[in-house]
Design a protein around this motif. Structure first.
Motif, mmCIF file in Angstrom:
data_model
loop_
_atom_site.group_PDB
_atom_site.id
_atom_site.type_symbol
_atom_site.label_atom_id
_atom_site.label_comp_id
_atom_site.label_asym_id
_atom_site.label_seq_id
_atom_site.Cartn_x
_atom_site.Cartn_y
_atom_site.Cartn_z
ATOM 1 N N CYS A 379 0.839 -1.186 0.000
ATOM 2 C CA CYS A 379 0.000 0.000 0.000
ATOM 3 C C CYS A 379 0.875 1.237 0.000
ATOM 4 N N THR A 380 0.308 2.347 -0.470
ATOM 5 C CA THR A 380 1.065 3.595 -0.597
ATOM 6 C C THR A 380 0.333 4.794 -0.009
ATOM 7 N N GLY A 381 -0.733 4.556 0.743
ATOM 8 C CA GLY A 381 -1.518 5.670 1.251
ATOM 9 C C GLY A 381 -2.600 6.126 0.292
ATOM 10 N N SER A 382 -2.792 5.407 -0.800
ATOM 11 C CA SER A 382 -3.863 5.712 -1.748
ATOM 12 C C SER A 382 -5.066 4.826 -1.436
ATOM 13 N N SER A 383 -6.084 4.871 -2.291
ATOM 14 C CA SER A 383 -7.270 4.039 -2.092
ATOM 15 C C SER A 383 -7.115 2.667 -2.728
ATOM 16 N N HIS A 384 -5.923 2.354 -3.233
ATOM 17 C CA HIS A 384 -5.718 1.103 -3.952
ATOM 18 C C HIS A 384 -4.819 0.149 -3.178
ATOM 19 N N LEU A 385 -5.038 -1.141 -3.426
ATOM 20 C CA LEU A 385 -4.132 -2.203 -3.013
ATOM 21 C C LEU A 385 -3.365 -2.672 -4.238
ATOM 22 N N TYR A 386 -2.125 -3.079 -4.023
ATOM 23 C CA TYR A 386 -1.291 -3.538 -5.127
ATOM 24 C C TYR A 386 -0.791 -4.937 -4.802
ATOM 25 N N MET A 387 -0.893 -5.831 -5.782
ATOM 26 C CA MET A 387 -0.528 -7.230 -5.566
ATOM 27 C C MET A 387 0.470 -7.692 -6.616
ATOM 28 N N TRP A 388 1.334 -8.609 -6.165
ATOM 29 C CA TRP A 388 2.276 -9.244 -7.089
ATOM 30 C C TRP A 388 2.304 -10.737 -6.802
ATOM 31 N N THR A 389 2.291 -11.518 -7.868
ATOM 32 C CA THR A 389 2.557 -12.951 -7.806
ATOM 33 C C THR A 389 3.572 -13.252 -8.906
ATOM 34 N N PRO A 390 4.182 -14.427 -8.904
ATOM 35 C CA PRO A 390 5.106 -14.753 -10.003
ATOM 36 C C PRO A 390 4.456 -14.672 -11.380
ATOM 37 N N SER A 391 3.110 -14.651 -11.444
ATOM 38 C CA SER A 391 2.416 -14.563 -12.728
ATOM 39 C C SER A 391 2.203 -13.128 -13.196
ATOM 40 N N GLY A 392 2.376 -12.143 -12.319
ATOM 41 C CA GLY A 392 2.167 -10.763 -12.737
ATOM 42 C C GLY A 392 1.791 -9.871 -11.570
ATOM 43 N N ALA A 393 1.431 -8.622 -11.896
ATOM 44 C CA ALA A 393 1.054 -7.630 -10.885
ATOM 45 C C ALA A 393 -0.254 -6.967 -11.285
ATOM 46 N N PHE A 394 -1.024 -6.554 -10.301
ATOM 47 C CA PHE A 394 -2.310 -5.929 -10.600
ATOM 48 C C PHE A 394 -2.723 -5.033 -9.445
ATOM 49 N N CYS A 395 -3.733 -4.207 -9.685
ATOM 50 C CA CYS A 395 -4.215 -3.219 -8.725
ATOM 51 C C CYS A 395 -5.669 -3.513 -8.380
ATOM 52 N N VAL A 396 -6.034 -3.259 -7.133
ATOM 53 C CA VAL A 396 -7.406 -3.435 -6.657
ATOM 54 C C VAL A 396 -7.834 -2.155 -5.967
ATOM 55 N N CYS A 397 -8.989 -1.638 -6.332
ATOM 56 C CA CYS A 397 -9.486 -0.402 -5.738
ATOM 57 C C CYS A 397 -10.346 -0.713 -4.520
ATOM 58 N N ASN A 398 -10.090 -0.010 -3.435
ATOM 59 C CA ASN A 398 -10.935 -0.114 -2.249
ATOM 60 C C ASN A 398 -12.212 0.695 -2.502
ATOM 61 N N PRO A 399 -13.386 0.085 -2.448
ATOM 62 C CA PRO A 399 -14.617 0.815 -2.788
ATOM 63 C C PRO A 399 -15.096 1.791 -1.713
ATOM 64 N N LEU A 400 -14.486 1.778 -0.530
ATOM 65 C CA LEU A 400 -14.938 2.670 0.536
ATOM 66 C C LEU A 400 -14.542 4.103 0.209
ATOM 67 N N PRO A 401 -15.476 5.039 0.208
ATOM 68 C CA PRO A 401 -15.148 6.427 -0.162
ATOM 69 C C PRO A 401 -14.221 7.079 0.862
ATOM 70 N N GLY A 402 -13.195 7.748 0.347
ATOM 71 C CA GLY A 402 -12.290 8.501 1.205
ATOM 72 C C GLY A 402 -11.382 7.656 2.069
ATOM 73 N N PHE A 403 -11.261 6.367 1.787
ATOM 74 C CA PHE A 403 -10.432 5.468 2.598
ATOM 75 C C PHE A 403 -9.051 5.343 1.955
ATOM 76 N N SER A 404 -8.023 5.846 2.637
ATOM 77 C CA SER A 404 -6.649 5.765 2.145
ATOM 78 C C SER A 404 -5.903 4.698 2.933
ATOM 79 N N ILE A 405 -5.365 3.708 2.259
ATOM 80 C CA ILE A 405 -4.735 2.559 2.919
ATOM 81 C C ILE A 405 -3.300 2.915 3.301
ATOM 82 N N SER A 406 -3.056 3.062 4.604
ATOM 83 C CA SER A 406 -1.730 3.430 5.085
ATOM 84 C C SER A 406 -0.978 2.267 5.711
ATOM 85 N N ASP A 407 -1.689 1.178 6.028
ATOM 86 C CA ASP A 407 -1.029 0.002 6.611
ATOM 87 C C ASP A 407 -1.914 -1.210 6.368
#
Length: 443
Positions: A379-407
């Motif tokens: 996480c980077t303090g944005s509303s998104h989660l970021y994932m990586w597996t050996p197959s690739g990387a992708f982004c997931v948006c947190n649907p909660l309004p105004g929620f910034s993921i800090s940890d």
């Protein structure tokens, strides 16, 4: 992924070791929620604002550090009427932790005057004089039979070995450090690693030294992140460095690593014929660009990363390997060089090369491996989660309004993820990975 609603918090939040509960500090209240229904199962009122919480390993007890008082309060989930309060008086309390048997609490006084072992079974307590640190310098072996405690006397660092049954000192030995920083047992309990302060380093001279240390889960490797921006990996047989990885500011060919860069992807929606109330718009909506989402784009070499040169006249410079974590199978290790805080490096220990680099728009706050499979979340303090597996990387948006993921934190079985904002938290259920993952960079 499915997300719960947001719940209020003003401090630490953590899963119980058995994954059944999540404990949340809300000012002076300790809220215990069920991880399946998220209903409140217990509510405890402390005497002051909660600074720290820690579960006992059996998930029956939980302690709260009220460091402004300073004192410790402990509670029981099975006996809500049972209470425990620990007050060291003028000596104060700088830190508290559970013993592996879940029936003793270890506290460290202010100014490291003594470490005290308090029993919940009777009124007995044991003192260890001159602990080296408050929150660091104490480690238990894997079966919970022994504790290693750093102490300092007569200008010399020592490690005391204590029995966790009688709490008697079984032995004590001096260590060759000028200012011991911390220690840790190996996963197989065969070794104890201690490391010196950043001012003393035997790998090189005229520079700050060790910043992060981590055993691999298999116990065969010891990773050391240093202020010189190098990751060094030692083997457990000869204790010699067999791999050195440098975090380059520019990656050029030849390089087999996939480099994923986070980019904005505005969705061009024609909303000219719609009439919507301003309060309906989501928090990450920009009228000039449409609804903003992000995705990863695979970069072509060469790639230069944003680099921050720390000021030479300030302490604790933001440089070197400040984040270091192993995957469950010990094949991968992720690192963040604090001079390039937006880049996360993933190293393959079988091929001894970089496997992937994730380049974010904002500095990386946290990165954690799935405890059940090879999957990394950050996480980077944005509303998104970021994932990586050996197959690739992708982004997931947190649907909660105004929620910034800090940890973020996993529960022990990898089925649930706790996400923290400044004054709220939520949880997300994470689907298990298929044996052959076909994730794309813009899922």
């Amino acid at each position: 992924m499915e997300f719960t609603e947001a719940y209020k918090q003003t401090g630490p939040c953590c899963f119980s070791p058995n994954s059944r509960y999540v404990a949340v500090a809300n000012d002076y209240r300790l809220v215990i929620r069920d991880t399946f229904s998220f209903q409140v199962v217990q509510l405890f009122s402390c005497l002051d604002k909660i600074s720290y919480i820690e579960w006992a390993l059996d998930s029956e007890y939980i302690l709260c550090g009220l460091y402004k008082k300073p004192m410790i309060q402990a509670w029981s989930l099975t006996q809500p009427e049972w209470t425990c309060k620990i007050d060291e008086g003028p000596a104060g309390i700088s830190y508290a932790r559970w013993s592996p048997d879940s029936r003793h609490i270890l506290t460290t006084s202010e100014f490291q005057l003594r470490l005290t072992v308090w029993s919940l079974l009777n009124t007995a307590c044991v003192h260890v004089q001159w602990p080296k640190h408050g929150s660091k310098g104490v480690a238990f072996n894997q079966d919970g039979k022994f504790a290693a405690i750093c102490t300092r006397r007569d200008c010399k660092d020592y490690v005391n070995l204590l029995s966790c049954q009688s709490w008697e000192i079984m032995g004590s030995f001096a260590v060759d450090t000028l200012d011991l920083a911390d220690l840790e047992w190996s996963p197989d309990d065969s070794s104890i690693v201690v490391w010196d302060s950043p001012l003393e380093y035997k790998a090189y001279e005229c520079g700050l030294g060790v910043k992060t240390v981590s055993w691999s889960p298999c116990g065969q490797f010891l990773a050391i992140g240093s202020y010189d921006q190098m990751l060094r990996v030692l083997n457990h047989l000869t204790w010699k460095t067999f791999a050195e990885f440098l975090h380059l500011s520019t990656v050029r060919a030849p390089c087999s690593a996939a480099i994923f860069k986070e980019i904005d992807e505005p969705l061009q929606l024609d909303m000219s014929e719609l009439s919507l109330d301003e309060n309906f718009m989501p928090s990450n909506y920009d009228a000039s660009e449409g609804y903003i989402s992000v995705r990863y784009e695979v970069m072509e070499l060469p790639v230069a990363f944003p680099f921050q040169k720390p000021p030479a006249d300030k302490p604790n410079p933001k440089q070197g390997v400040g984040l270091l974590a192993w995957s469950k199978d010990s094949q991968y290790i992720c690192t963040r060089n604090d001079s390039m805080p937006t880049a996360l490096w993933i190293w393959d220990m079988r091929r001894l090369e970089v496997a992937a680099i994730l380049v974010q728009k904002e500095p990386i706050r946290a990165a954690v491996w799935d405890p059940t499979c090879t999957r990394l979340l950050l996480c980077t303090g944005s509303s998104h989660l970021y994932m990586w597996t050996p197959s690739g990387a992708f982004c997931v948006c947190n649907p909660l309004p105004g929620f910034s993921i800090s940890d973020l934190k996993w529960n022990i079985d990898g089925s649930c993820l706790l996400l923290k904002d400044k004054d709220a938290f939520c949880c997300a259920t994470v689907p298990s990975l298929p044996e052959s993952s076909d994730y794309s960079s813009d899922d």
